[in-house]
Design a protein around this motif. Sequence first.
Motif, mmCIF file in Angstrom:
data_model
loop_
_atom_site.group_PDB
_atom_site.id
_atom_site.type_symbol
_atom_site.label_atom_id
_atom_site.label_comp_id
_atom_site.label_asym_id
_atom_site.label_seq_id
_atom_site.Cartn_x
_atom_site.Cartn_y
_atom_site.Cartn_z
ATOM 1 N N VAL A 1 0.382 10.403 5.659
ATOM 2 C CA VAL A 1 -0.175 11.732 5.917
ATOM 3 C C VAL A 1 -1.325 11.590 6.901
ATOM 4 N N ARG A 2 -1.487 12.602 7.737
ATOM 5 C CA ARG A 2 -2.622 12.656 8.672
ATOM 6 C C ARG A 2 -3.572 13.761 8.231
ATOM 7 N N ALA A 3 -4.850 13.508 8.372
ATOM 8 C CA ALA A 3 -5.877 14.501 8.066
ATOM 9 C C ALA A 3 -6.481 15.002 9.374
ATOM 10 N N LYS A 4 -6.794 16.297 9.400
ATOM 11 C CA LYS A 4 -7.384 16.912 10.592
ATOM 12 C C LYS A 4 -8.412 17.939 10.134
ATOM 13 N N THR B 1 0.832 -1.204 0.000
ATOM 14 C CA THR B 1 0.000 0.000 0.000
ATOM 15 C C THR B 1 0.867 1.254 0.000
ATOM 16 N N ILE B 2 1.923 1.221 0.773
ATOM 17 C CA ILE B 2 2.850 2.361 0.832
ATOM 18 C C ILE B 2 3.521 2.571 -0.522
ATOM 19 N N LEU B 3 3.984 1.502 -1.127
ATOM 20 C CA LEU B 3 4.653 1.631 -2.427
ATOM 21 C C LEU B 3 3.700 2.125 -3.508
ATOM 22 N N ARG B 4 2.442 1.668 -3.466
ATOM 23 C CA ARG B 4 1.456 2.170 -4.430
ATOM 24 C C ARG B 4 1.229 3.667 -4.226
ATOM 25 N N ALA B 5 1.194 4.108 -2.979
ATOM 26 C CA ALA B 5 1.008 5.535 -2.695
ATOM 27 C C ALA B 5 2.181 6.354 -3.224
ATOM 28 N N LEU B 6 3.380 5.793 -3.117
ATOM 29 C CA LEU B 6 4.584 6.503 -3.555
ATOM 30 C C LEU B 6 4.840 6.391 -5.050
ATOM 31 N N ALA B 7 4.073 5.574 -5.736
ATOM 32 C CA ALA B 7 4.296 5.329 -7.165
ATOM 33 C C ALA B 7 3.615 6.372 -8.053
ATOM 34 N N THR C 1 -10.071 15.322 -7.272
ATOM 35 C CA THR C 1 -8.811 14.655 -7.618
ATOM 36 C C THR C 1 -7.850 14.708 -6.440
ATOM 37 N N LEU C 2 -7.763 15.875 -5.798
ATOM 38 C CA LEU C 2 -6.891 15.977 -4.632
ATOM 39 C C LEU C 2 -7.374 15.042 -3.531
ATOM 40 N N SER C 3 -8.683 14.983 -3.318
ATOM 41 C CA SER C 3 -9.229 14.109 -2.272
ATOM 42 C C SER C 3 -8.802 12.666 -2.481
ATOM 43 N N GLU C 4 -8.774 12.218 -3.724
ATOM 44 C CA GLU C 4 -8.340 10.847 -4.001
ATOM 45 C C GLU C 4 -6.852 10.667 -3.694
ATOM 46 N N HIS C 5 -6.028 11.620 -4.097
ATOM 47 C CA HIS C 5 -4.598 11.538 -3.777
ATOM 48 C C HIS C 5 -4.390 11.494 -2.258
ATOM 49 N N MET C 6 -5.099 12.347 -1.549
ATOM 50 C CA MET C 6 -4.924 12.402 -0.097
ATOM 51 C C MET C 6 -5.486 11.156 0.573
ATOM 52 N N ARG C 7 -6.578 10.604 0.036
ATOM 53 C CA ARG C 7 -7.123 9.357 0.586
ATOM 54 C C ARG C 7 -6.077 8.257 0.516
ATOM 55 N N VAL C 8 -5.360 8.171 -0.596
ATOM 56 C CA VAL C 8 -4.325 7.151 -0.776
ATOM 57 C C VAL C 8 -3.172 7.389 0.208
ATOM 58 N N GLU D 1 3.753 10.486 -9.137
ATOM 59 C CA GLU D 1 4.561 11.702 -9.076
ATOM 60 C C GLU D 1 3.857 12.839 -8.328
ATOM 61 N N ARG D 2 2.554 12.961 -8.497
ATOM 62 C CA ARG D 2 1.827 14.025 -7.793
ATOM 63 C C ARG D 2 1.818 13.801 -6.288
ATOM 64 N N ARG D 3 1.660 12.562 -5.869
ATOM 65 C CA ARG D 3 1.676 12.278 -4.430
ATOM 66 C C ARG D 3 3.073 12.503 -3.857
ATOM 67 N N LEU D 4 4.106 12.175 -4.618
ATOM 68 C CA LEU D 4 5.472 12.467 -4.165
ATOM 69 C C LEU D 4 5.675 13.973 -4.028
ATOM 70 N N GLN D 5 5.118 14.737 -4.958
ATOM 71 C CA GLN D 5 5.233 16.196 -4.895
ATOM 72 C C GLN D 5 4.527 16.732 -3.651
ATOM 73 N N ILE D 6 3.353 16.209 -3.364
ATOM 74 C CA ILE D 6 2.610 16.634 -2.168
ATOM 75 C C ILE D 6 3.433 16.346 -0.913
ATOM 76 N N LEU D 7 3.998 15.152 -0.818
ATOM 77 C CA LEU D 7 4.816 14.810 0.350
ATOM 78 C C LEU D 7 6.009 15.747 0.479
ATOM 79 N N ASP D 8 6.611 16.104 -0.641
ATOM 80 C CA ASP D 8 7.749 17.025 -0.610
ATOM 81 C C ASP D 8 7.308 18.393 -0.104
ATOM 82 N N TRP D 9 6.197 18.922 -0.623
ATOM 83 C CA TRP D 9 5.705 20.221 -0.161
ATOM 84 C C TRP D 9 5.366 20.201 1.321
#
Length: 100
Positions: free
Chosen positions: A71-74, A5-11, A57-64, A13-21
Amino acid sequence: MDIATILRALANERRLQILDWLRDPCAHFPPQLDGDLVEDGVCGALIADKLGVSAPTLSEHMRVLVAAGLVRAKRVKGWTMYRRDEERIAAARRAIQERI
C-alpha cells in the motif's frame, strides 16, 4: 523484496480485508471531500470507520501494509490517503510463487 515481511502483513484478516476494499474503493467507500478515491486513495478515517477500529489501530495496520510495499500512503491536506501498489503486489505474488 522481503517475502517474510510481506507474508506477515498478509497474515492478518483485517489487513486482507483492507487490501480487498482498496482493490475497488468506489464500491466500498463513499465519496470524500478531499482527494479522489482512485487517484489519491482512501482516507484512513474512512477505512478505520468501516473496519470498526480506532485511528491508532488502523495506523498500525497501515504501517505494516506500507512497510511491506503493498500500500502507498499520500498526504492530502490534513489526511492520509491509502491505495494499493499494484506493481509491488504483482512483484510480491511472483516472488512468493518462485519461493514455494
